[in-house]
Design an enzyme around this catalytic site. Structure first.
Site: not given
Length: 307
Positions: A177, A227, A297
């Protein structure tokens, strides 16, 4: 506040029909949440993006770039400055041999469809991720053992000075990420994907299998930003949240999904304040129970003054 001269310049660059004032960002996020963008522009080509960036930079106006808004929570009060939307006007896809070239606004599902139709394998893992190529490159999106970095040898990016340049995989600094482009505030314009020749029927069977697995495990029937938390080292966020007894926990219209505790969903009429408060509740509970710090996230826009 963006001045009238900048607004006029942006309308000239993208066309009056592609610039809107006080545009509700709830229309452009998968959470279906978010206050208005002071100025909302939708460029239709590489030069338009570059001209918009240069105009905002010259005016000293804050600017943010978004795609499908699938990993984004926008504050209820909205955002001042300019939001550049790389969406349907910036979504061209072409196939050349084993390479698929996709502009930043192309959805991952559309890219997957183009690859499958050309008999190219290796992108199936991404087809169900509800985002765009630009966002996937910025975040090194991944699922089911695949990541964008594995199939993307190069990108075309726009730097802070408004110059277009190529970024090879070796310079993208992809990790979980994370990317160099995100760190430096560069805008992904186009990705080149290098895929493998394959059988179209087998590719589509793999895509359908992954789609079934997503439907079985994820709360796709409710608005969310995917998520909610990054995977903490040595743990799975969803399991920590479930083991802390937080499945189904609500704050207003926001809820920890009953189906997958790693998702915060808009269960009906949720505000950004509801979602942000629920995220904080989950972080506090998991920290207290397990000593693990969960990091969002989902991108949080407009919450900079918190705390």
């Amino acid at each position: 506040m963006a001045d009238s001269a900048l607004k006029e310049e942006l309308a000239r660059i993208v066309g009056e029909q592609s610039m809107r004032l006080e545009e509700p960002l709830s229309r452009h996020t998968t959470f279906r949440i978010g206050g208005p963008a002071e100025v909302f522009v939708e460029p239709g080509g590489l030069e338009e993006v570059r001209s918009v960036v240069k105009a905002c930079r010259a005016a000293g106006e804050p600017m943010r770039v978004m795609g499908r808004g699938s990993n984004l929570l926008v504050a209820d009060a909205g955002l001042r400055g300019v939001v550049v939307h790389l969406g349907h006007r910036f979504s061209a896809i072409r196939v050349e041999g084993r390479d698929v070239f996709a502009w930043a606004g192309a959805s991952l599902s559309a890219v997957g469809e183009a690859a499958a139709s050309a008999g190219l394998a290796g992108f199936e893992f991404a087809c169900g991720i509800p985002g765009t190529i630009g966002g996937a490159a910025i975040m090194n999106a991944g699922a089911y053992g695949g990541e964008l970095s594995q199939v993307c040898p190069s990108l075309a990016c726009l730097d802070a000075q408004g110059e277009i340049h190529e970024v090879p995989r070796s310079r993208a600094q992809w990790s979980y990420r994370h990317s160099m482009m995100d760190e430096r505030g560069e805008i992904v314009l186009e990705a080149r994907l290098r895929l493998e020749p394959g059988d179209e029927a087998s590719i589509r069977e793999r895509m359908a299998d992954l789609a079934r697995r997503r439907r079985d495990k994820q709360p796709l029937d409710l608005p969310s930003a995917g998520s909610t938390f990054k995977r903490p080292e040595g743990h799975f966020a969803g399991k920590l949240i479930q083991d802390a007894g937080l499945r189904g926990l609500r704050r207003g219209g926001a809820q920890v999904s009953e189906k997958h505790a790693g998702f915060v969903v808009n269960a009906g009429g949720a505000t950004a304040h509801d979602v942000r408060a629920l995220i904080a509740d989950v972080q506090d509970a998991v920290r207290e129970r397990f000593g693990v710090e969960l990091q969002p996230e989902v991108r949080l826009w407009g919450f900079e003054g918190e705390g």
